[in-house]
Design an enzyme around this catalytic site. Structure first.
Site, PDB file in Angstrom:
ATOM      1  CD  GLU A   1      -2.947  -2.750  -7.849  1.00 32.23           C
ATOM      2  OE1 GLU A   1      -2.028  -3.227  -7.155  1.00 32.23           O
ATOM      3  OE2 GLU A   1      -4.006  -2.331  -7.360  1.00 32.23           O
TER       4      GLU A   1
ATOM      5  CD  GLU B   1      -2.805  -1.235  -0.054  1.00 34.81           C
ATOM      6  OE1 GLU B   1      -3.033  -0.187  -0.699  1.00 34.81           O
ATOM      7  OE2 GLU B   1      -3.238  -2.346  -0.407  1.00 34.81           O
TER       8      GLU B   1
ATOM      9  CG  HIS C   1      -1.340   1.236  -4.341  1.00 36.04           C
ATOM     10  ND1 HIS C   1      -1.506   1.209  -5.704  1.00 36.04           N
ATOM     11  CD2 HIS C   1      -1.697  -0.001  -3.895  1.00 36.04           C
ATOM     12  CE1 HIS C   1      -1.939   0.011  -6.080  1.00 36.04           C
ATOM     13  NE2 HIS C   1      -2.053  -0.745  -5.004  1.00 36.04           N
TER      14      HIS C   1
END
Length: 496
Positions: A294, A262, A265
């Protein structure tokens, strides 16, 4: 540039509204009391309509036409193109459908969180059926206008320009070599012994470890935060990034990689368009595609995060958090993070078997949107494909089978391919970095990520949506998507 400036003002307003919507969603997933779900669903539905109405403002269409004749620079032309593409996508759907979807998604998401814990497919399926029905309505409307198949019309929202025909070709190739690769790796790893970490790894220590690693990766806590949710995600806006993870007191291994994933991201979001004109509030200043998004999380987690060099760089953090234990020795952790073993849960899967999880979901959701199957067919189709791909049985195990992901309950169809496309883009990007910096692994081992972050910032992050996906990856690596780098990466890491 009078028309273009007015467009900027309108899209800045939409950005501010979307900012608030994303924070409300984050709160719903991480902090909202369960008893507030009905009221929150209605509030979010109304807010969704406000954003939709701002996004389909008829004046935008007039301004887009006027701006086409203005003297714009290259970046502004790209910005205008993205405004037009976004506006076209937004205006295809009637407000009544948008409101119905917002309400259905919010309710289904809450039911998913409750019924997944109870392994209750029958209690969940009626709400999912309604979400699927509305998604099909959306797909039908989009398909009629853009001439794509029902599924491709939704795929295009996440991967502009990508077609299921291309995906079919890519995934068909993967299915020819992946099963044998998994088998060969497992055969090789039979002789490898490792110690599974035992004991209680308290949540506070896990979170502190995650924060240390996030700082190491370059996440800016002045413009973001991390919390806990049932399903890890990254949301918010570049100026206010919210990411979540989940913890298991008996196993810190997976949650740590989830946090790193995460953070990839989040760093992408925080780095978007920072070296260009002020584009952060405009469509052109947002992520190019979910496959590229991604690719950043998988660059951090897989290409770099599971490498022996990176694990060595963060090993002191792990020891600081949990103390010296035999199971936490560096060589043992390297074995754990490179272990290939088919499992039921996608988010916990190793990077070799992960593609099988994605292909399974892609084939099911494509069949759903193209009306080849109904929601009631999902469990059996899931079990059949899981046994075929990984030899695992999910019959009656809905929690760890077809109810494990949040995507479909939120009406997100067409997203799953992005995960494996992201893995392929990430492998191609890291291959390029290694060519430019042959000693990059040594730098990673020393904890120096400056060359990696500089390359990503210059070639991926700062370009946002200025270029098409093919143009972006070609400018960064010298060629369009080439899956061979993904296959080579897996072979080199796990068989050599």
């Amino acid at each position: 540039m009078k028309a273009y400036k007015k467009l900027v003002e309108k899209y800045e307003r939409i950005h501010h509204l979307s900012h608030m919507q994303s924070i409300v969603y984050w709160d719903q997933q991480s902090m909202m009391p369960s008893g507030s779900s009905d009221a929150r669903a209605k509030a979010m539905a109304e807010f969704g309509v406000i954003i939709h109405e701002a996004s389909v403002d008829k004046e935008i269409a007039l301004l887009l036409d006027d701006a086409m004749g203005e003297n714009l620079n290259t970046v502004q032309k790209a910005s205008l193109y993205e405004m037009k593409r976004t506006y076209t996508n937004n205006t295809l759907l009637p407000s009544a459908l948008v409101k119905a979807q917002s309400l259905a998604h919010s309710k289904c998401n809450q039911i998913w969180m409750e019924q997944r814990k109870n392994n209750n497919w029958k209690g969940f399926e009626p709400s999912l059926k309604e979400v699927i029905k509305l998604a099909k309505e959306e797909a039908s409307i989009r398909s009629e206008i853009n001439g794509l198949s029902a599924y491709d019309s939704l795929l295009d929202l996440y991967e502009p320009g990508m077609k299921s025909k291309t995906l079919d070709s890519i995934f068909a190739d993967v299915k020819t070599w992946l099963p044998e690769l998994i088998q060969n790796i497992q055969e090789k790893q039979k002789s490898q012994t490792y110690i599974k970490p035992q004991g209680i790894f308290d949540i506070k220590s896990q979170k502190e470890l995650g924060v240390k690693v996030m700082n190491h990766l370059g996440f800016d806590f002045n413009k973001g935060r991390i919390d806990i949710s049932a399903h890890p995600f990254c949301g918010g806006v570049p100026e206010d990034v919210r990411l979540t993870t989940r913890y298991d007191e008996k196993d810190f291994v997976q949650s740590l990689m989830g946090t790193i994933h995460e953070t990839g991201h989040a760093c992408y979001e925080q780095g978007l368009a920072k070296d260009s004109q002020d584009l952060s509030a405009l469509p052109v200043g947002q992520a190019r595609s979910m496959g590229i998004h991604e690719s950043q999380s998988l660059f951090f987690e897989m290409q770099m995060g599971r490498s022996p060099e990176f694990l060595k760089s963060i090993h002191p953090f792990i020891i600081e958090s949990f103390g010296k234990k035999e199971a936490l020795e560096l060589e043992n952790l390297i074995k754990i993070y490179s272990r290939v073993e088919p499992s039921l849960i996608r988010v916990d899967a190793d990077e070799v078997t992960y593609a099988s999880h994605v292909i399974l979901r892609y084939e099911i959701e494509r069949a759903l949107m193209n009306a080849d199957i109904e929601s009631s067919d999902i469990p059996d189709m899931w079990n059949e494909k899981m046994q075929e791909a990984l030899g695992l049985n999910t019959k009656g195990n809905y929690k760890d089978g077809c109810m494990q992901d949040v995507h479909w309950s939120e009406g997100i169809f067409g997203y799953f391919p992005s995960y494996t496309l992201g893995a392929m883009y990430a492998a191609q990007q890291f291959n390029t970095v290694k060519k430019i910096h042959p000693n990059i692994n040594e730098s990673i081992e020393k904890g120096d990520l400056s060359q990696i972050k500089s390359w990503l910032k210059e070639n991926i992050w700062s370009n946002a949506s200025i270029y098409s996906t093919d143009e972006l990856i070609t400018k960064a690596t010298g060629e369009i998507l080439n899956p061979k780098y993904f296959k080579s990466h897996l072979e080199n890491r796990y068989l050599l």
